[in-house]
Design a protein around this motif. Structure first.
Motif, short mmCIF file in Angstrom:
data_model
loop_
_atom_site.label_atom_id
_atom_site.label_comp_id
_atom_site.label_asym_id
_atom_site.label_seq_id
_atom_site.Cartn_x
_atom_site.Cartn_y
_atom_site.Cartn_z
N GLU A 36 -18.00 -5.02 14.41
CA GLU A 36 -16.67 -4.53 14.75
C GLU A 36 -16.55 -3.05 14.45
OE1 GLU A 36 -12.96 -5.60 12.41
OE2 GLU A 36 -12.78 -6.95 14.12
N GLY A 37 -15.94 -2.32 15.35
CA GLY A 37 -15.80 -0.88 15.19
C GLY A 37 -14.61 -0.51 14.32
N LYS A 38 -14.24 0.77 14.42
CA LYS A 38 -13.12 1.31 13.66
C LYS A 38 -12.00 1.74 14.60
CE LYS A 38 -15.83 3.33 9.85
NZ LYS A 38 -16.15 4.61 9.15
N LEU A 39 -10.81 1.87 14.04
CA LEU A 39 -9.66 2.42 14.75
C LEU A 39 -9.23 3.70 14.04
CD1 LEU A 39 -7.57 -0.87 15.08
CD2 LEU A 39 -9.18 0.06 16.76
N PHE A 40 -8.85 4.70 14.82
CA PHE A 40 -8.30 5.94 14.26
C PHE A 40 -6.98 6.17 14.97
CE2 PHE A 40 -7.77 10.32 13.14
CZ PHE A 40 -8.49 10.50 11.97
N ILE A 41 -5.87 5.88 14.27
CA ILE A 41 -4.56 5.79 14.90
C ILE A 41 -3.68 6.94 14.39
CG2 ILE A 41 -2.61 4.28 15.34
CD1 ILE A 41 -4.38 1.91 14.55
N ILE A 238 -4.10 6.65 10.44
CA ILE A 238 -4.73 5.62 9.62
C ILE A 238 -6.09 5.30 10.23
CG2 ILE A 238 -2.60 4.64 8.71
CD1 ILE A 238 -2.85 2.36 10.77
N VAL A 239 -7.06 5.13 9.36
CA VAL A 239 -8.40 4.71 9.77
C VAL A 239 -8.52 3.24 9.39
CG1 VAL A 239 -10.86 5.16 9.63
CG2 VAL A 239 -9.23 7.02 9.21
N VAL A 240 -8.72 2.39 10.37
CA VAL A 240 -8.74 0.94 10.13
C VAL A 240 -10.16 0.42 10.33
CG1 VAL A 240 -7.77 -1.29 10.80
CG2 VAL A 240 -6.38 0.79 10.99
N SER A 241 -10.67 -0.22 9.31
CA SER A 241 -11.98 -0.87 9.36
C SER A 241 -11.81 -2.29 8.84
CB SER A 241 -13.00 -0.10 8.52
OG SER A 241 -14.28 -0.70 8.60
N GLY A 242 -11.80 -3.26 9.73
CA GLY A 242 -11.46 -4.63 9.33
C GLY A 242 -10.02 -4.66 8.87
N ASN A 243 -9.79 -5.14 7.67
CA ASN A 243 -8.44 -5.15 7.09
C ASN A 243 -8.20 -3.99 6.14
OD1 ASN A 243 -6.96 -7.44 8.17
ND2 ASN A 243 -8.50 -8.73 7.17
N LYS A 244 -9.17 -3.11 6.01
CA LYS A 244 -9.02 -1.96 5.12
C LYS A 244 -8.47 -0.76 5.88
CE LYS A 244 -12.76 -3.38 2.02
NZ LYS A 244 -14.07 -3.01 1.41
N VAL A 245 -7.51 -0.09 5.28
CA VAL A 245 -6.84 1.04 5.92
C VAL A 245 -6.88 2.24 4.99
CG1 VAL A 245 -4.69 1.89 6.94
CG2 VAL A 245 -5.28 -0.54 7.13
N LYS A 246 -7.22 3.40 5.55
CA LYS A 246 -7.21 4.66 4.80
C LYS A 246 -6.31 5.64 5.52
CE LYS A 246 -10.91 7.20 4.96
NZ LYS A 246 -12.29 7.68 4.73
N VAL A 247 -5.51 6.39 4.77
CA VAL A 247 -4.60 7.38 5.33
C VAL A 247 -5.26 8.76 5.29
CG1 VAL A 247 -2.35 8.51 5.08
CG2 VAL A 247 -2.57 6.05 4.63
N VAL A 248 -5.18 9.48 6.42
CA VAL A 248 -5.64 10.86 6.46
C VAL A 248 -4.59 11.70 7.18
CG1 VAL A 248 -8.10 10.27 6.44
CG2 VAL A 248 -6.93 10.50 8.62
N GLY A 249 -4.47 12.97 6.78
CA GLY A 249 -3.53 13.84 7.48
C GLY A 249 -2.55 14.55 6.58
N LEU A 250 -1.54 15.16 7.19
CA LEU A 250 -0.65 16.08 6.50
C LEU A 250 0.64 15.44 6.02
CD1 LEU A 250 -0.96 19.22 8.85
CD2 LEU A 250 -2.38 18.55 6.89
N SER A 251 1.00 14.27 6.52
CA SER A 251 2.30 13.69 6.17
C SER A 251 2.13 12.32 5.53
CB SER A 251 3.20 13.63 7.41
OG SER A 251 4.52 13.29 7.05
N GLN A 252 2.93 11.36 5.96
CA GLN A 252 3.00 10.06 5.28
C GLN A 252 2.87 8.89 6.25
OE1 GLN A 252 6.45 11.95 4.55
NE2 GLN A 252 6.65 11.50 2.36
N VAL A 253 2.51 7.76 5.69
CA VAL A 253 2.50 6.48 6.40
C VAL A 253 3.38 5.52 5.59
CG1 VAL A 253 1.11 4.48 7.08
CG2 VAL A 253 0.23 6.80 7.43
N LEU A 254 4.35 4.92 6.26
CA LEU A 254 5.26 3.98 5.61
C LEU A 254 4.93 2.57 6.07
CD1 LEU A 254 6.81 6.80 5.62
CD2 LEU A 254 8.87 5.43 5.30
N VAL A 255 4.93 1.63 5.14
CA VAL A 255 4.65 0.24 5.47
C VAL A 255 5.79 -0.63 4.95
CG1 VAL A 255 3.06 -1.70 5.22
CG2 VAL A 255 2.16 0.63 5.36
N PHE A 256 6.45 -1.33 5.87
CA PHE A 256 7.50 -2.29 5.52
C PHE A 256 6.90 -3.69 5.57
CE2 PHE A 256 9.90 1.20 7.60
CZ PHE A 256 10.73 1.55 6.54
N ASP A 257 7.25 -4.52 4.61
CA ASP A 257 6.72 -5.87 4.54
C ASP A 257 7.81 -6.82 4.04
OD1 ASP A 257 5.26 -8.18 4.24
OD2 ASP A 257 3.71 -7.32 2.95
#
Length: 289
Positions: A36-41, A238-257
Motif C-alpha cells: 500500500e502506498g502513501k497519501l499526501f493531502i 497530512i502524510v498518511v501511511s496505513g493508519n499512521k498520520v504525520k502533519v507537515v506544513g505551516l499551520s494546523q490540522v484539527l481532528v474532531f471525534d
C-alpha cells in the motif's frame, strides 16, 4: 479542450516503451504481494518549498520515477498543469507529465499505464465533484488505485484533498443552498458523496482554519460518530501511511471525534456531549484508528 492529452513527448515515449510492459507483470501479481502506498493531502492555499520537498521525499522521487498531474478538477487544466510542473521543477524534479481526461471519453491503454506506473499522482484543486464526475467508476479510477496498491503516492490539494476519503464533502448545503456559509449545526445540511475512498475511517475538509469551516465539520462529526473528521488548513498537509498520520506544513490540522456517541436532535439541531478535539502542528503524529 476536446481531447485527452499527455504533456511531454519524452514522458509519452517512456510509458509506451517501458511502462506498459512492466505494468502487465505488476497487475498479475497476487494481492498479498501488493504494498500500500502513501497519501499526501494538502489543505489548499500556497505550497511553500518545504511542503513540496516533503512530498517529494515521502514519495521517493529523488531516487527515480515520475509525477503525473491529473487536473480534471479545474476548468483551467492548462494553468493547473503549468503551475504543477513548476512547483516540482523548482524543487529538482523534472520528470513530470500530465493527462487531462475528459468525461465520457475512453482512455487509451498507454494513458492508463501512465497512471498505473506514476510514482506520484498529483491532483490539483478546483471542484472535487468535477474530478469525481470524470473518474468515478471508470478504468481511470482503477488505475489510480493500482498505482497506490503498487506502493506509490497519491497526493492532492484543496479539491484534490477532499477526494481522498470514502465519504467526500461536496461543498453543497442541502437545507440552505442560498447561504454563503454553514451558519448552523444541523442534521442533513452538508452533502456527502463518494470520493476515491483511500481513507475509509475519516472525512477530509480543507482550507479549514482560514475559511472557518468549523460548523460544517462539526455537523459531520455528529452525523458520523464513528468517523474522525479532519480539517486541514492551508499550506499544511497530512502524510498518511496505513493508519499512521504525520502533519507537515505551516499551520494546523484539527481532528474532531465524537467517539461513537449518538447525536441528540431538537428539530434538525444536533447536539453531542464531550466531542474530542485535537489540534496538531508540524511534526505531530496521530492514528486514524
Amino acid at each position: 479542450m476536446k481531447k485527452s492529452y499527455i504533456i511531454s513527448f519524452f514522458f509519452f515515449l517512456f510509458i509506451v516503451g517501458l511502462g506498459a510492459c512492466s505494468e502487465k507483470e505488476a497487475v498479475t501479481e497476487p494481492e498479498t504481494n501488493q504494498v500500500e502506498g502513501k497519501l499526501f493531502i494538502i489543505g489548499g492555499g500556497s505550497r511553500p518549498p518545504s511542503l513540496i520537498n516533503s512530498m517529494i521525499d515521502e514519495a521517493g522521487l529523488r531516487e527515480g520515477g515520475y509525477v503525473l498531474l491529473l487536473p480534471m478538477a479545474t476548468t483551467l487544466p492548462d494553468r493547473a498543469i503549468e503551475s504543477g510542473k513548476k512547483q516540482f521543477s523548482d524543487n529538482g524534479i523534472s520528470a513530470v507529465g500530465a493527462i487531462n481526461f475528459i468525461q465520457g471519453e475512453t482512455p487509451s491503454e498507454a494513458q492508463l499505464d501512465s497512471v498505473r506506473n506514476a510514482k506520484l499522482i498529483y491532483i490539483p484543486g478546483g471542484s472535487q465533484n468535477r474530478f469525481m464526475g470524470v473518474v468515478a467508476g471508470t478504468e481511470i479510477e482503477k488505475a489510480i488505485w493500482e498505482s497506490f496498491n503498487n506502493g506509490n503516492m497519491i497526493a492532492g490539494t484543496s479539491a484534490g484533498a477532499a477526494v481522498m476519503s470514502e465519504k467526500m464533502i461536496t461543498g453543497t448545503q442541502l437545507l440552505h443552498p442560498d447561504d454563503s456559509g454553514f451558519k448552523v449545526l444541523e442534521q442533513g445540511n452538508t452533502e456527502l458523496t463518494n470520493g476515491l475512498g483511500f481513507i475509509k475511517n475519516a472525512i477530509i475538509d480543507q482550507h479549514f482554519v482560514v475559511r472557518s469551516r468549523f460548523n460544517r465539520l462539526l455537523s459531520l462529526t455528529m452525523e458520523n460518530p464513528n468517523l474522525k473528521c479532519i480539517g486541514i488548513d492551508e499550506s499544511t498537509a497530512i502524510v498518511v501511511s496505513g493508519n499512521k498520520v504525520k502533519v507537515v506544513g505551516l499551520s494546523q490540522v484539527l481532528v474532531f471525534d465524537a467517539q461513537g456517541k449518538t447525536a441528540q436532535l431538537q428539530g434538525t439541531k444536533l447536539g453531542v456531549k464531550d466531542i474530542k478535539l485535537s489540534i496538531y502542528l508540524d511534526g505531530d503524529e496521530f492514528n486514524l484508528n
